[in-house]
Design an enzyme around this catalytic site. Structure first.
Site, PDB file in Angstrom:
ATOM      1  N   SER A 163      -3.940   3.124   2.789  1.00  0.00           N
ATOM      2  CA  SER A 163      -4.421   2.624   4.066  1.00  0.00           C
ATOM      3  C   SER A 163      -3.234   2.291   4.972  1.00  0.00           C
ATOM      4  O   SER A 163      -2.380   3.150   5.207  1.00  0.00           O
ATOM      5  CB  SER A 163      -5.327   1.411   3.838  1.00  0.00           C
ATOM      6  OG  SER A 163      -6.074   1.101   4.991  1.00  0.00           O
ATOM      7  N   ARG A 233     -13.781 -10.197   9.482  1.00  0.00           N
ATOM      8  CA  ARG A 233     -13.636  -9.694   8.111  1.00  0.00           C
ATOM      9  C   ARG A 233     -14.928  -9.032   7.630  1.00  0.00           C
ATOM     10  O   ARG A 233     -14.881  -7.986   6.962  1.00  0.00           O
ATOM     11  CB  ARG A 233     -13.262 -10.836   7.181  1.00  0.00           C
ATOM     12  CG  ARG A 233     -13.220 -10.492   5.706  1.00  0.00           C
ATOM     13  CD  ARG A 233     -12.165  -9.453   5.412  1.00  0.00           C
ATOM     14  NE  ARG A 233     -11.966  -9.271   3.975  1.00  0.00           N
ATOM     15  CZ  ARG A 233     -11.140  -8.391   3.437  1.00  0.00           C
ATOM     16  NH1 ARG A 233     -10.421  -7.610   4.205  1.00  0.00           N
ATOM     17  NH2 ARG A 233     -11.005  -8.288   2.138  1.00  0.00           N
ATOM     18  N   ASP A 329     -14.547   8.364   1.769  1.00  0.00           N
ATOM     19  CA  ASP A 329     -13.793   7.497   2.680  1.00  0.00           C
ATOM     20  C   ASP A 329     -14.025   7.965   4.110  1.00  0.00           C
ATOM     21  O   ASP A 329     -13.471   8.961   4.550  1.00  0.00           O
ATOM     22  CB  ASP A 329     -12.302   7.554   2.320  1.00  0.00           C
ATOM     23  CG  ASP A 329     -11.443   6.595   3.136  1.00  0.00           C
ATOM     24  OD1 ASP A 329     -11.954   6.008   4.103  1.00  0.00           O
ATOM     25  OD2 ASP A 329     -10.261   6.443   2.790  1.00  0.00           O
ATOM     26  N   HIS A 362     -13.539   3.769   1.211  1.00  0.00           N
ATOM     27  CA  HIS A 362     -12.102   3.591   1.439  1.00  0.00           C
ATOM     28  C   HIS A 362     -11.460   2.726   0.362  1.00  0.00           C
ATOM     29  O   HIS A 362     -10.317   2.967  -0.041  1.00  0.00           O
ATOM     30  CB  HIS A 362     -11.894   2.969   2.822  1.00  0.00           C
ATOM     31  CG  HIS A 362     -10.457   2.764   3.193  1.00  0.00           C
ATOM     32  ND1 HIS A 362      -9.556   3.797   3.285  1.00  0.00           N
ATOM     33  CD2 HIS A 362      -9.757   1.632   3.480  1.00  0.00           C
ATOM     34  CE1 HIS A 362      -8.367   3.325   3.627  1.00  0.00           C
ATOM     35  NE2 HIS A 362      -8.461   2.017   3.742  1.00  0.00           N
ATOM     36  N   ASP A 363     -12.161   1.711  -0.101  1.00  0.00           N
ATOM     37  CA  ASP A 363     -11.613   0.794  -1.099  1.00  0.00           C
ATOM     38  C   ASP A 363     -11.384   1.447  -2.461  1.00  0.00           C
ATOM     39  O   ASP A 363     -10.866   0.790  -3.370  1.00  0.00           O
ATOM     40  CB  ASP A 363     -12.537  -0.414  -1.286  1.00  0.00           C
ATOM     41  CG  ASP A 363     -12.087  -1.608  -0.446  1.00  0.00           C
ATOM     42  OD1 ASP A 363     -11.063  -1.482   0.260  1.00  0.00           O
ATOM     43  OD2 ASP A 363     -12.750  -2.660  -0.501  1.00  0.00           O
TER      44      ASP A 363
END
Length: 389
Positions: A163, A233, A329, A362-363
């Site tokens: 990232s 967040r 992602d 993405h994580d």
């Protein structure tokens, strides 16, 4: 072995005296920044693992993502949670601390011991706030290069990160090609997309709309824009996941109840999860740092720094690359990784590429992904042989 970690009470301020090693630079060694500022004095907080060999040739720099920090493979001093990449870094892991000397530093503009907006401005004796100069990815890398100079490490065996960490990896390869033997950019891109800039702006506006933000002077006034930062967040966290991951984890299941309450309480598990993520984040991250570091990602456009041609950023490089992306992602889709690979090919660089099948979003680069471990471990083993390690 973690070097330089000291015991602190959970929740203790990590801004100026962090629970990690710190390199401090005086007025004679300013950090020259892209915005024109010369930041001095300043400091950079970091952790190390493993041992540097006699030839100083086995150093691996791990670059953290947006909301990460230097505590890559040790318990976090504020939350007590395990290091954010213990799946990848440690004894017998792909980045093997029995073999490599691993360094991870907090980025400039951060809030875990490296100089940032929460740090004291020596000119005023008050927190910098919005008077802190705007940071870029290249500034972060310059600071890391100065740290390596401080440590007496001329070249890196490898630079790796996902990232925003992957952006730093690419910047390292472009800015200091002679110092980087191998590079592993994961789940990243050479330019931040309009969609991602838009997501970041929503988060920044959530922070700045909180009455307790106080035009960035909340630390002076003894308050914290907790609600705004938590909402920022929550919104960002959704982008780190995939629809399949959310459905598998939560579906439409209710949270600790048998029927809807017909209210705006957290009826669904996914709502409760996001609220928890937001509240937990506020305990360990500074709101102004969130503004600064997201802006640094927004400004990232490696091709623009090289005549609009990405291949020019890598022309003549001897660095060997391993680029990895994930099928689910959508924040940093595979198309961004392919653009990097095409540019590296055009520049005549040594590059391998893998798109990993995963529904974790993405994580995925932070989670248990055997194919990622196999790919990076194999690449590092081959590079180590070529390096003579």
């Amino acid at each position: 072995m973690v070097q330089g970690a000291v015991a602190r009470q959970p929740g203790a301020s990590q801004v100026d005296e962090p629970a990690s090693l710190v390199a401090r630079f005086g007025p004679d060694k300013p950090l020259v920044m892209d915005c024109g500022a010369r930041l001095a004095p300043w400091q950079i907080a970091y952790q190390t693992y493993g041992e540097l060999n006699a030839a100083r040739s086995n150093a691996v720099l791990v670059c953290h993502a947006l909301t990460g920090d230097q505590h890559v493979a040790n318990p976090h001093p504020v939350t007590g949670k395990p290091g954010w990449w213990e799946t990848m870094v440690g004894p017998g892991r792909p980045i093997d601390t029995n073999r490599f000397f691993v360094i991870c530093s907090n980025v400039v503009g951060g809030c875990m011991g490296t100089t940032g907006p929460a740090s004291l401005n020596p000119a005023t004796g008050k927190p910098w706030g919005l008077d802190f100069p705007v940071v870029t990815i290249r500034d972060m890398v310059r600071a890391q290069a100065m740290l390596l100079d401080h440590l007496g490490i001329e070249t890196l065996f490898c630079v790796v990160g996902g990232s925003m960490g992957g952006m730093q990896v690419l910047q390292w390869a472009a800015s200091y090609p002679e110092r980087v033997f191998a590079a592993i950019p994961i789940a990243t891109a050479a330019i931040h997309s309009a969609q991602n800039i838009a997501f970041h702006e929503v988060g920044r506006q959530a922070v700045m709309a909180d009455p307790d933000w106080r035009n960035g002077r909340y630390l002076e006034e003894g308050v914290k824009p907790a609600k705004g930062l938590a909402v920022a967040r929550m919104g960002a966290h959704i982008t780190y996941l995939s629809e399949k991951a959310l459905h598998r984890k939560f579906g439409r299941r209710l949270q600790d109840r048998d029927a809807p309450t017909f209210s705006f309480d957290a009826d669904f598990q996914v709502e409760s999860y996001l609220r928890y993520q937001g509240e937990a984040f506020v305990e360990r991250f500074d709101a102004n740092s969130y503004l600064y570091v997201t802006r640094a990602m927004d400004y990232f456009d490696l091709a623009a720094d090289h005549g609009g041609v990405l291949a020019n950023a890598f022309r003549g490089t001897k660095t060997r690359f391993c680029v990895a992306s994930f099928t689910s992602d959508w924040l940093f889709p595979t198309s961004g990784s392919r653009a990097i690979v095409h540019a590296l090919n055009a520049a005549g660089a040594s590059v391998s590429f893998v798109e990993i099948e995963s529904d974790k979003g993405h994580d995925a680069f932070l989670l248990d992904e055997p194919e990622l471990f196999a790919t990076t471990g194999g690449f590092l083993a081959a590079a180590a042989r070529a390096r003579g390690l």
